[in-house]
Design an enzyme around this catalytic site. Structure first.
Site, PDB file in Angstrom:
ATOM      1  N   TRP A 177       0.802  -1.221   0.000  1.00 22.71           N
ATOM      2  CA  TRP A 177       0.000   0.000   0.000  1.00 22.71           C
ATOM      3  C   TRP A 177       0.838   1.277   0.000  1.00 22.71           C
ATOM      4  O   TRP A 177       0.306   2.365  -0.201  1.00 22.71           O
ATOM      5  CB  TRP A 177      -0.928   0.013   1.224  1.00 22.71           C
ATOM      6  CG  TRP A 177      -0.244  -0.345   2.508  1.00 22.71           C
ATOM      7  CD1 TRP A 177      -0.211  -1.578   3.100  1.00 22.71           C
ATOM      8  CD2 TRP A 177       0.537   0.513   3.361  1.00 22.71           C
ATOM      9  NE1 TRP A 177       0.532  -1.535   4.261  1.00 22.71           N
ATOM     10  CE2 TRP A 177       0.994  -0.268   4.442  1.00 22.71           C
ATOM     11  CE3 TRP A 177       0.878   1.871   3.325  1.00 22.71           C
ATOM     12  CZ2 TRP A 177       1.779   0.245   5.469  1.00 22.71           C
ATOM     13  CZ3 TRP A 177       1.659   2.386   4.341  1.00 22.71           C
ATOM     14  CH2 TRP A 177       2.101   1.584   5.396  1.00 22.71           C
ATOM     15  N   GLY A 192       0.712   3.869  -3.092  1.00 22.45           N
ATOM     16  CA  GLY A 192      -0.524   4.575  -3.421  1.00 22.45           C
ATOM     17  C   GLY A 192      -1.298   5.163  -2.259  1.00 22.45           C
ATOM     18  O   GLY A 192      -2.264   5.884  -2.461  1.00 22.45           O
ATOM     19  N   HIS A 193      -0.884   4.898  -1.021  1.00 22.77           N
ATOM     20  CA  HIS A 193      -1.678   5.383   0.129  1.00 22.77           C
ATOM     21  C   HIS A 193      -0.796   6.090   1.140  1.00 22.77           C
ATOM     22  O   HIS A 193      -0.411   5.501   2.137  1.00 22.77           O
ATOM     23  CB  HIS A 193      -2.389   4.214   0.809  1.00 22.77           C
ATOM     24  CG  HIS A 193      -3.493   4.627   1.721  1.00 22.77           C
ATOM     25  ND1 HIS A 193      -3.317   4.855   3.068  1.00 22.77           N
ATOM     26  CD2 HIS A 193      -4.792   4.879   1.471  1.00 22.77           C
ATOM     27  CE1 HIS A 193      -4.468   5.193   3.615  1.00 22.77           C
ATOM     28  NE2 HIS A 193      -5.376   5.205   2.663  1.00 22.77           N
ATOM     29  N   MET A 194      -0.495   7.260   1.008  1.00 19.69           N
ATOM     30  CA  MET A 194      -0.695   8.204  -0.063  1.00 19.69           C
ATOM     31  C   MET A 194       0.680   8.596  -0.594  1.00 19.69           C
ATOM     32  O   MET A 194       1.620   8.619   0.187  1.00 19.69           O
ATOM     33  CB  MET A 194      -1.370   9.472   0.460  1.00 19.69           C
ATOM     34  CG  MET A 194      -2.892   9.557   0.373  1.00 19.69           C
ATOM     35  SD  MET A 194      -3.913   8.485   1.353  1.00 19.69           S
ATOM     36  CE  MET A 194      -3.719   8.993   3.023  1.00 19.69           C
ATOM     37  N   LEU A 197       0.618   6.211   4.641  1.00 24.47           N
ATOM     38  CA  LEU A 197      -0.085   5.902   5.889  1.00 24.47           C
ATOM     39  C   LEU A 197      -0.697   4.514   5.760  1.00 24.47           C
ATOM     40  O   LEU A 197      -1.399   4.227   4.781  1.00 24.47           O
ATOM     41  CB  LEU A 197      -1.194   6.914   6.156  1.00 24.47           C
ATOM     42  CG  LEU A 197      -0.780   8.375   6.265  1.00 24.47           C
ATOM     43  CD1 LEU A 197      -2.005   9.260   6.416  1.00 24.47           C
ATOM     44  CD2 LEU A 197       0.170   8.570   7.421  1.00 24.47           C
TER      45      LEU A 197
END
Length: 178
Positions: free
Chosen positions: A63, A66-68, A73
């Protein structure tokens, strides 16, 4: 935060001597590859039906990109997945539900109280408050980073009807269950 607020006092956890590594976790949990959200199990307390584990959060997590972008996070749902995997491990190891597989039944009163980022060690703790064999488990949980609770709530686990799921997947032309 006073130590009595924790399900298990984090200062008692020995990261150098876990009771179960990833191979031992795999004996009870079906998740593999990027969906494995536990690094090791640290302790179990059968008197209060509680256990603790941890996940080393690295910049290689699926993740992060893409997060973020620029501010990675850990998604709340991934934190909840870690809690669910710990609950499943404990439930299956001690055959508390009497099911071949435990799945998410729901979460209640979830609160996110801090962020988890690469470089953190997320400690997850669960305490099984109810275990109705063949029906449901109910567990209180916490996520802790640097002695601060970042996540807490209540999780419900239910038996997964493996035969029904397998049958459903067999009829699905796009299913790849390998």
């Amino acid at each position: 935060m006073v130590k009595s607020d924790f399900i298990i006092d984090p200062s008692l956890l020995d990261f150098d001597n876990p009771i179960a590594d990833i191979e031992a976790i795999r004996k009870f949990n079906p998740q593999r590859h990027e969906m494995e959200q536990l690094t090791a199990i640290l302790c179990e307390d059968r008197e209060i039906n509680a256990c603790a584990a941890y996940k080393e959060i690295t910049d290689k997590e699926f993740w992060v990109r893409g997060h973020m972008p620029g501010m990675p996070l850990m998604p709340g749902v991934v934190m909840l997945e870690a809690v669910a995997q710990l609950s499943s491990y404990f439930t299956q190891k001690h055959d508390l539900l009497g099911a071949a597989m435990v799945g998410f039944g729901g979460v209640d009163e979830v609160r996110f109280r801090g962020v988890v980022v690469p470089g953190d060690r997320l400690i997850v703790m669960v305490r099984l408050d109810k275990a109705r064999r063949g029906r449901m488990i109910v567990a209180s949980f916490q996520g802790v980073v640097n002695n601060n609770i970042v996540l807490e709530g209540c999780l419900r686990g239910i038996p997964i009807p493996i035969e029904a799921v397998t049958s459903q997947l067999a009829g699905s032309p796009k299913a790849d269950v390998s």
